[in-house]
Design a protein around this motif. Structure first.
Motif, PDB file in Angstrom:
ATOM      1  N   ALA A 103       0.841  -1.159   0.091  1.00 31.13           N
ATOM      2  CA  ALA A 103       0.064  -0.228   0.031  1.00 31.13           C
ATOM      3  C   ALA A 103       0.823   1.264   0.107  1.00 31.13           C
ATOM      4  O   ALA A 103       2.148   1.248   0.571  1.00 31.13           O
ATOM      5  CB  ALA A 103      -0.967  -0.052   1.163  1.00 31.13           C
ATOM      6  N   ASN A 104       0.415   2.193  -0.609  1.00 32.10           N
ATOM      7  CA  ASN A 104       1.235   3.550  -0.805  1.00 32.10           C
ATOM      8  C   ASN A 104       1.064   4.271   0.496  1.00 32.10           C
ATOM      9  O   ASN A 104       0.046   3.958   1.372  1.00 32.10           O
ATOM     10  CB  ASN A 104       0.740   4.180  -1.904  1.00 32.10           C
ATOM     11  N   PRO A 105       1.673   5.341   0.885  1.00 28.41           N
ATOM     12  CA  PRO A 105       1.823   6.021   2.164  1.00 28.41           C
ATOM     13  C   PRO A 105       0.229   6.522   2.313  1.00 28.41           C
ATOM     14  O   PRO A 105       0.092   6.762   3.604  1.00 28.41           O
ATOM     15  CB  PRO A 105       2.938   7.149   1.947  1.00 28.41           C
ATOM     16  N   SER A 106      -0.434   7.089   1.285  1.00 23.83           N
ATOM     17  CA  SER A 106      -1.678   7.495   1.362  1.00 23.83           C
ATOM     18  C   SER A 106      -2.589   6.681   2.340  1.00 23.83           C
ATOM     19  O   SER A 106      -3.390   7.057   3.301  1.00 23.83           O
ATOM     20  CB  SER A 106      -2.463   8.050   0.316  1.00 23.83           C
ATOM     21  N   ALA A 107      -2.712   5.239   1.888  1.00 29.63           N
ATOM     22  CA  ALA A 107      -3.298   4.362   2.407  1.00 29.63           C
ATOM     23  C   ALA A 107      -2.741   3.982   3.910  1.00 29.63           C
ATOM     24  O   ALA A 107      -3.553   3.647   4.811  1.00 29.63           O
ATOM     25  CB  ALA A 107      -3.441   3.092   1.838  1.00 29.63           C
ATOM     26  N   ASP A 137       5.827   1.094  -7.509  1.00 33.49           N
ATOM     27  CA  ASP A 137       6.455  -0.179  -6.878  1.00 33.49           C
ATOM     28  C   ASP A 137       5.250  -1.352  -6.431  1.00 33.49           C
ATOM     29  O   ASP A 137       5.528  -2.578  -6.655  1.00 33.49           O
ATOM     30  CB  ASP A 137       7.044   0.148  -5.663  1.00 33.49           C
ATOM     31  N   GLY A 138       4.252  -0.952  -5.833  1.00 37.59           N
ATOM     32  CA  GLY A 138       3.157  -1.645  -5.733  1.00 37.59           C
ATOM     33  C   GLY A 138       2.475  -2.280  -7.001  1.00 37.59           C
ATOM     34  O   GLY A 138       2.343  -3.836  -6.860  1.00 37.59           O
ATOM     35  N   ILE A 139       2.282  -1.533  -8.130  1.00 30.19           N
ATOM     36  CA  ILE A 139       1.945  -2.045  -9.434  1.00 30.19           C
ATOM     37  C   ILE A 139       2.881  -3.286  -9.747  1.00 30.19           C
ATOM     38  O   ILE A 139       2.389  -4.151 -10.339  1.00 30.19           O
ATOM     39  CB  ILE A 139       1.686  -1.151 -10.413  1.00 30.19           C
ATOM     40  N   ARG A 140       3.945  -2.872  -9.727  1.00 32.95           N
ATOM     41  CA  ARG A 140       5.040  -4.022 -10.196  1.00 32.95           C
ATOM     42  C   ARG A 140       5.062  -5.224  -9.343  1.00 32.95           C
ATOM     43  O   ARG A 140       5.168  -6.338  -9.999  1.00 32.95           O
ATOM     44  CB  ARG A 140       6.658  -3.315 -10.314  1.00 32.95           C
ATOM     45  N   ALA A 141       4.741  -4.954  -8.102  1.00 28.12           N
ATOM     46  CA  ALA A 141       4.884  -6.063  -7.205  1.00 28.12           C
ATOM     47  C   ALA A 141       3.614  -7.151  -7.555  1.00 28.12           C
ATOM     48  O   ALA A 141       3.894  -8.439  -7.500  1.00 28.12           O
ATOM     49  CB  ALA A 141       4.846  -5.803  -5.539  1.00 28.12           C
ATOM     50  N   VAL A 142       2.500  -6.547  -7.975  1.00 26.43           N
ATOM     51  CA  VAL A 142       1.243  -7.337  -8.258  1.00 26.43           C
ATOM     52  C   VAL A 142       1.529  -7.975  -9.702  1.00 26.43           C
ATOM     53  O   VAL A 142       1.204  -9.190  -9.917  1.00 26.43           O
ATOM     54  CB  VAL A 142       0.012  -6.315  -8.082  1.00 26.43           C
ATOM     55  N   GLN A 143       2.199  -7.271 -10.533  1.00 25.86           N
ATOM     56  CA  GLN A 143       2.406  -7.701 -12.114  1.00 25.86           C
ATOM     57  C   GLN A 143       3.126  -8.952 -11.872  1.00 25.86           C
ATOM     58  O   GLN A 143       2.941  -9.937 -12.698  1.00 25.86           O
ATOM     59  CB  GLN A 143       2.948  -6.652 -12.867  1.00 25.86           C
ATOM     60  N   LYS A 144       4.143  -8.922 -11.070  1.00 27.65           N
ATOM     61  CA  LYS A 144       5.050 -10.013 -11.120  1.00 27.65           C
ATOM     62  C   LYS A 144       4.836 -11.074 -10.087  1.00 27.65           C
ATOM     63  O   LYS A 144       5.485 -12.052  -9.928  1.00 27.65           O
ATOM     64  CB  LYS A 144       6.535  -9.400 -10.403  1.00 27.65           C
ATOM     65  N   MET A 147       2.812  -9.651  -4.799  1.00 25.22           N
ATOM     66  CA  MET A 147       1.786  -9.403  -3.920  1.00 25.22           C
ATOM     67  C   MET A 147       0.755  -9.693  -4.732  1.00 25.22           C
ATOM     68  O   MET A 147       0.705  -9.487  -5.895  1.00 25.22           O
ATOM     69  CB  MET A 147       1.805  -7.778  -3.598  1.00 25.22           C
ATOM     70  N   GLU A 148      -0.622 -10.120  -4.054  1.00 25.08           N
ATOM     71  CA  GLU A 148      -1.627 -10.094  -4.882  1.00 25.08           C
ATOM     72  C   GLU A 148      -2.300  -8.897  -4.804  1.00 25.08           C
ATOM     73  O   GLU A 148      -3.119  -8.783  -5.823  1.00 25.08           O
ATOM     74  CB  GLU A 148      -2.621 -11.191  -3.874  1.00 25.08           C
ATOM     75  N   LEU A 149      -2.254  -7.934  -3.944  1.00 22.67           N
ATOM     76  CA  LEU A 149      -2.992  -6.706  -3.890  1.00 22.67           C
ATOM     77  C   LEU A 149      -2.284  -5.406  -3.690  1.00 22.67           C
ATOM     78  O   LEU A 149      -1.119  -5.770  -3.008  1.00 22.67           O
ATOM     79  CB  LEU A 149      -4.193  -6.632  -3.139  1.00 22.67           C
ATOM     80  N   ALA A 150      -2.400  -4.414  -4.292  1.00 25.21           N
ATOM     81  CA  ALA A 150      -1.928  -3.168  -4.008  1.00 25.21           C
ATOM     82  C   ALA A 150      -2.856  -2.018  -3.816  1.00 25.21           C
ATOM     83  O   ALA A 150      -3.804  -1.951  -4.810  1.00 25.21           O
ATOM     84  CB  ALA A 150      -0.709  -3.027  -5.034  1.00 25.21           C
TER      85      ALA A 150
END
Length: 312
Positions: A103-107, A137-144, A147-150
């Motif tokens: 999750a990004n800092p806003s979340a 970074d979260g998007i890349r983690a999900v695409q790879k 992580m399942e969610l971002a």
């Protein structure tokens, strides 16, 4: 027919590391092996596939068209095996599932702790693996498949991912007590750009939104300090290093503790929308699906807007 038994996980993971790093040397270092050993494994993988997988240049390596296809499928295989390993760990620990999200800092500084607290109460045997990461970074983690969610900002490209709106907040200007703008009920956004600003990294979705707001009023922001968290932003504001534009929910956490004042912004769209991104909902684990369903339940109750779309 290719012999599937000759594919080994080590070589596939090494190949992904090399492609992601853009260098055989950097990929070997990232993977923790020698350059000679890495070269031998990649050569054996190319021989087994019968095609060149990497294009080698003086600047490094890039995947050939065949290599790109293998890279994509290798990521899928590795992600599935990692999920299998986590499932076995859950069996042994007595957990009933594993929720993997970033999750990004806003979340992290806003709505997410409340949501995860409710989730943990409802599913006490699910292990929660949360990583604080910028939206890209979260998007890349999900695409790879790492992580399942971002949770990401809605102004960051996320091609091929499904998204659910999970939070809507408004941006405010955070100023120290005693500042010239502290007594105002609201100020035009252009006035914020008369002062030095404290922001997250320029690649952060929130900073992009601030830059877009500056463009809308034809101003150039004076960014004095860049930090990696809302905590850092607010402490810099309290120290007098500049003002900050951040979501109201996050600002409220720090305002009283650090002697800061929230000021409403006018003259530009201040709505801040966060999305919950996933590769394919049909492939989510039970733990991840449960979180998506919780968020959609809140949307149906009017807590967040009910919206879902497939990114193009």
């Amino acid at each position: 027919m290719i012999n599937l038994s000759r594919f080994d996980l080590v070589s596939l993971r090494l190949f992904v590391a090399v492609v992601d790093a853009g260098s055989l040397t950097a990929g070997a270092e990232r993977f923790g092996t020698s350059l000679a050993a890495a070269s031998k494994r990649i050569a054996e993988l190319e021989q087994h596939c019968g095609v060149a997988l990497l294009q080698r240049t003086q600047r490094g390596v890039t995947a050939t068209s065949d290599g790109q296809t293998l890279h994509r499928h290798a990521i899928e295989v590795i992600a599935r095996l990692e999920q299998l390993a986590q499932a076995v760990d859950d069996f042994q620990s007595g957990a009933s599932g594993h929720l993997r999200l970033c999750a990004n800092p806003s979340a992290v500084g806003g709505f997410l702790p409340r949501v995860l607290a409710g989730y943990a109460q409802r599913y006490p045997r699910v292990t929660i693996d949360l990583e604080d990461a910028l939206s890209e970074d979260g998007i890349r983690a999900v695409q790879k498949g790492l992580m399942e969610l971002a949770v990401i900002g809605d102004n960051v490209p996320c091609e091929g991912l499904e998204t659910v709106v999970c939070n809507v907040d408004r941006l405010v200007l955070l100023v120290p007590e005693g500042h010239g703008l502290a007594g105002a009920a609201q100020v035009g956004v252009e006035k914020a750009f008369d002062h030095d600003l404290v922001t997250l990294a320029r690649s952060a979705s929130l900073t992009r939104k601030v830059m877009a707001a500056a463009d809308a009023v034809q101003r150039t922001p004076r960014i004095r300090v860049q930090v990696r968290s809302f905590d850092g932003m607010c402490r810099m504001v309290a120290a007098g290093l500049g003002l900050a534009i951040l979501p109201q929910a996050a600002a409220a956490v720090y305002a009283d503790a650090l002697g800061l004042v929230q000021v409403r912004l006018e003259g530009v769209a201040t709505e801040r929308v966060l999305l919950l991104a996933m590769r394919r909902r049909s492939e989510l684990s039970a733990a991840a699906s449960a979180l998506v369903e919780m968020i959609e339940g809140e949307a149906a109750a009017g807590i967040v807007p009910p919206t879902m779309h497939q990114s193009e």
